[in-house]
Design a protein around this motif. Sequence first.
Motif, short mmCIF file in Angstrom:
data_model
loop_
_atom_site.label_atom_id
_atom_site.label_comp_id
_atom_site.label_asym_id
_atom_site.label_seq_id
_atom_site.Cartn_x
_atom_site.Cartn_y
_atom_site.Cartn_z
N LEU A 154 -74.42 -37.79 -13.57
CA LEU A 154 -75.50 -38.33 -14.36
C LEU A 154 -77.02 -38.20 -14.05
O LEU A 154 -77.31 -38.40 -14.72
CB LEU A 154 -74.99 -40.00 -14.57
N HIS A 155 -77.33 -39.03 -13.18
CA HIS A 155 -78.59 -38.73 -12.71
C HIS A 155 -78.93 -37.64 -12.78
O HIS A 155 -80.70 -37.55 -12.99
CB HIS A 155 -78.64 -39.55 -11.85
N LEU A 156 -79.44 -36.60 -12.08
CA LEU A 156 -79.06 -35.26 -12.87
C LEU A 156 -79.37 -34.50 -14.14
O LEU A 156 -80.25 -34.77 -13.98
CB LEU A 156 -78.00 -34.25 -12.42
N ILE A 157 -78.13 -35.08 -15.15
CA ILE A 157 -78.40 -34.64 -16.65
C ILE A 157 -79.65 -35.64 -17.26
O ILE A 157 -80.01 -34.75 -17.41
CB ILE A 157 -76.85 -35.65 -16.83
N PHE A 158 -79.76 -37.33 -16.91
CA PHE A 158 -80.80 -37.30 -16.95
C PHE A 158 -81.72 -37.16 -16.67
O PHE A 158 -83.01 -37.53 -17.26
CB PHE A 158 -80.78 -39.19 -17.23
N PRO A 188 -85.94 -42.97 -23.38
CA PRO A 188 -83.63 -43.16 -22.61
C PRO A 188 -83.60 -42.33 -21.37
O PRO A 188 -83.17 -42.84 -20.32
CB PRO A 188 -83.02 -43.18 -23.56
N SER A 189 -83.92 -40.79 -21.74
CA SER A 189 -83.98 -40.12 -20.05
C SER A 189 -85.00 -40.87 -18.68
O SER A 189 -84.03 -40.66 -17.68
CB SER A 189 -83.86 -39.19 -20.48
N ALA A 190 -86.00 -41.32 -18.76
CA ALA A 190 -86.60 -41.47 -17.73
C ALA A 190 -85.84 -43.31 -17.38
O ALA A 190 -85.37 -42.80 -15.74
CB ALA A 190 -87.98 -42.20 -18.11
N ILE A 191 -85.43 -43.92 -17.91
CA ILE A 191 -84.34 -45.25 -17.75
C ILE A 191 -83.31 -44.98 -17.00
O ILE A 191 -83.01 -45.47 -15.96
CB ILE A 191 -84.79 -46.23 -18.83
N LEU A 192 -83.06 -43.93 -18.45
CA LEU A 192 -81.47 -43.63 -16.99
C LEU A 192 -81.33 -42.79 -16.22
O LEU A 192 -80.74 -43.62 -15.12
CB LEU A 192 -80.66 -43.69 -18.30
N PHE A 236 -79.66 -44.42 -12.53
CA PHE A 236 -78.80 -43.75 -11.70
C PHE A 236 -79.00 -43.51 -10.77
O PHE A 236 -77.97 -43.55 -9.94
CB PHE A 236 -78.25 -42.42 -12.25
N GLY A 237 -80.09 -43.34 -10.57
CA GLY A 237 -80.95 -42.77 -8.73
C GLY A 237 -80.95 -44.03 -8.32
O GLY A 237 -80.74 -44.99 -6.28
N VAL A 238 -81.06 -45.08 -8.78
CA VAL A 238 -80.93 -46.55 -7.55
C VAL A 238 -79.49 -47.01 -7.74
O VAL A 238 -79.35 -47.89 -6.85
CB VAL A 238 -81.70 -47.96 -8.57
N ILE A 239 -78.76 -47.11 -8.38
CA ILE A 239 -77.02 -46.95 -7.72
C ILE A 239 -76.90 -46.43 -6.88
O ILE A 239 -76.22 -46.86 -6.22
CB ILE A 239 -76.64 -47.06 -9.36
#
Length: 182
Positions: A10-14, A64-68, A72-75
């Motif tokens: 998900l991180h990579l997709i966003f 939205p992509s920047a935020i997501l 997901f990077g923080v997770i």
Amino acid sequence: MEYYFYIKALHLIFIITWFAGLFYIPRLFVYQIEAFHKSSPDKEILGKQLKLMAKRLWHIITWPSAILATFFGVILFVLNPALLQQPWMHVKLTFVLLLIIYHLKTHQYFKQLQSDVVKKTSSFMRIWNEGATFILFAVIFLVILKSAISWMFGVVGIIILGVLIMLGFKLYKNIRDKNPEA
């Protein structure tokens, strides 16, 4: 830990969709600036359509992509804090900070153009458009190579890429000057 790879995906997709927005929005700015200097009714028709396109791209995809991507990077760091101990990750996070600054500055240009304030030239925006490209190259080399020494070869590659892009920009400008329809 199986869900770690889902979070990573998900991180990579966003990240990909974030960069897609960052690659396209300055191109829309180029067209907006050029439309601003046209005569009526082209100026109004093109200006209105390009503003709408930029607004949708910026608010529906890019932000939205920047935020997501960040979320997901923080997770990923929470799930694998050892990443923060790796030197290449420190360099990568520096580039991520530069990407966020680039994004925020692009947002400033977006707001200006949405208000019909044209402070930059279309040539400037063509160059600005390459900022995200340099950051992407640096981050990809860091993530794949995970080595400071190998990364230095990547920096040389980025500099060469920058020179080639600038030469291409100059060549294209000369072609456009001779043939505006090119």
